[in-house]
Design an enzyme around this catalytic site. Structure first.
Site, mmCIF file in Angstrom:
data_model
loop_
_atom_site.group_PDB
_atom_site.id
_atom_site.type_symbol
_atom_site.label_atom_id
_atom_site.label_comp_id
_atom_site.label_asym_id
_atom_site.label_seq_id
_atom_site.Cartn_x
_atom_site.Cartn_y
_atom_site.Cartn_z
ATOM 1 N N LYS A 96 7.014 29.580 58.422
ATOM 2 C CA LYS A 96 7.109 30.978 57.968
ATOM 3 C C LYS A 96 7.481 31.048 56.488
ATOM 4 O O LYS A 96 8.457 31.676 56.108
ATOM 5 C CB LYS A 96 8.072 31.768 58.851
ATOM 6 C CG LYS A 96 7.615 31.774 60.316
ATOM 7 C CD LYS A 96 8.431 32.643 61.211
ATOM 8 C CE LYS A 96 7.908 32.666 62.631
ATOM 9 N NZ LYS A 96 8.121 31.407 63.391
HETATM 10 O O1 LIG Z 1 5.298 32.166 64.335
HETATM 11 C C1 LIG Z 1 5.655 31.908 65.498
HETATM 12 O O2 LIG Z 1 5.270 30.897 66.059
HETATM 13 C C2 LIG Z 1 6.415 32.929 66.224
HETATM 14 C C3 LIG Z 1 6.138 34.254 65.915
HETATM 15 C C4 LIG Z 1 6.629 35.269 66.752
HETATM 16 O O3 LIG Z 1 6.344 36.439 66.566
HETATM 17 N N1 LIG Z 1 7.423 34.923 67.805
HETATM 18 C C5 LIG Z 1 7.753 33.633 68.092
HETATM 19 O O4 LIG Z 1 8.439 33.402 69.090
HETATM 20 N N2 LIG Z 1 7.300 32.620 67.263
HETATM 21 C C6 LIG Z 1 7.713 31.222 67.492
HETATM 22 O O5 LIG Z 1 7.145 30.768 68.722
HETATM 23 C C7 LIG Z 1 8.085 29.948 69.432
HETATM 24 C C8 LIG Z 1 8.404 30.626 70.751
HETATM 25 O O6 LIG Z 1 9.212 29.801 71.546
HETATM 26 P P1 LIG Z 1 9.474 30.059 73.114
HETATM 27 O O7 LIG Z 1 9.935 31.473 73.223
HETATM 28 O O8 LIG Z 1 10.526 29.067 73.447
HETATM 29 O O9 LIG Z 1 8.175 29.817 73.839
HETATM 30 C C9 LIG Z 1 9.279 29.779 68.507
HETATM 31 O O10 LIG Z 1 9.078 28.605 67.737
HETATM 32 C C10 LIG Z 1 9.225 30.993 67.612
HETATM 33 O O11 LIG Z 1 9.765 30.755 66.333
#
Ligand SMILES: O=C(O)c1cc(=O)[nH]c(=O)n1[C@@H]1O[C@H](COP(=O)(O)O)[C@@H](O)[C@H]1O
Length: 275
Positions: A96
């Protein structure tokens, strides 16, 4: 990697799963703490157990940077391990980033020249000159935050002017900075109902969709509203897959969880006539 190569891999594996390597030193099985590089040891076993059912891996940089130089080493080893053993798998640096032009150029160098990531997540807030330096790297991708999965998305992203929400403006404007071959967008699975409208604006771009699994987003809704003729989706799950068990069988259990998601994905790809 081109979008066609990504699609071919999706068809071959019957999967559009991205496994998130959000590897937390406090959550990994305790027996790994005796190894020289516990984070890499964990990632290696997760990769060995899931590479045939996943088309992408997404290490989130926070988990590595929080460990200082050791974390950075584990990250580099992880990226090299994937590249060397599974060169067809798309690797996302979930960092990011985004800053004034010359600084963004250095970020791009770090992820694309120094390390062999295929893509990096970028925040759009600083505008065109903060994003463009990432887009000049051949065969590399920017994944721009558009509509995020978290509650805070409602703080700014839905603000409206002239009947246009801020995230829609971000997508429309930034789509002119790159192409369908170097620009993807993040759209959270928790906002899947917005995907149909987003597809009106960008029918062909690939989307990275986090938020299934631990955050409760629906894979079916995501596919219903967001899948296009080349699939066009990479759906990420991190905690829901990698922390299936904290015992010695953690990789086998992660595989079991990944297979459950992959089988749902195969069904959805079939329903959409893509396999
Ligand atoms: O850019 C991302 O990957 C991201 C964007 C977003 O809107 N929401 C989001 O959860 N993420 C990322 O996606 C992953 C979600 O993780 P889990 O919720 O454990 O599946 C994390 O690494 C967050 O930082």
């Amino acid at each position: 990697m081109t979008s066609q190569e990504l699609f071919e891999n999706i068809k071959k594996k019957k999967s559009f799963l991205c496994v998130g390597l959000d590897t937390d030193i406090n959550k990994i099985p305790r027996h790994l703490l005796d190894t020289t590089d516990p984070i890499f040891a964990f990632n290696k076993q997760i990769i060995d157990a899931t590479h045939d059912v996943t088309v992408a891996y997404k290490p989130n940089l926070a988990f590595y940077e929080s460990l200082g130089v050791n974390g950075w080493n584990s990250l580099e080893k992880t990226v090299n391990y994937i590249k060397y053993n599974h060169p067809d798998i798309f690797i996302i640096a979930d960092a990011k980033r985004g800053d004034i032009g010359n600084t963004s150029a250095m970020y791009a160098k770090a992820f694309f020249d120094h390390m062999e990531f295929d893509s990096v997540t970028v925040a759009p807030y600083m505008g065109e000159d903060s994003v463009k330096p990432f887009l000049t790297h051949v065969d590399k991708w920017v994944i721009l935050l558009a509509l995020t999965s978290n509650k805070g998305a409602f703080d700014f992203q839905f603000m409206e002017e002239n009947n246009e929400k801020l995230y829609e403006k971000v997508i429309k404007t930034s789509a002119t900075w790159g192409t369908e071959e170097n620009l993807m967008y993040v759209v959270g699975a928790t906002k899947a109902e917005m995907l149909a409208d987003i597809r009106q604006i960008i029918p062909n771009h690939f989307l990275l969709v986090p938020g299934v699994g631990a955050q409760g987003g629906s894979l079916e809704e995501v596919a219903k509203n967001g899948m296009n003729s080349k699939c066009g989706l990479l759906v990420n799950s991190s905690r829901g897959i990698i922390y299936a068990s904290d015992a010695e069988d953690f990789a086998d259990k992660a595989r079991e969880n990944a297979i459950v998601v992959q089988q749902d994905m195969a069904k959805l790809l079939k329903e959409h006539g893509l396999i």
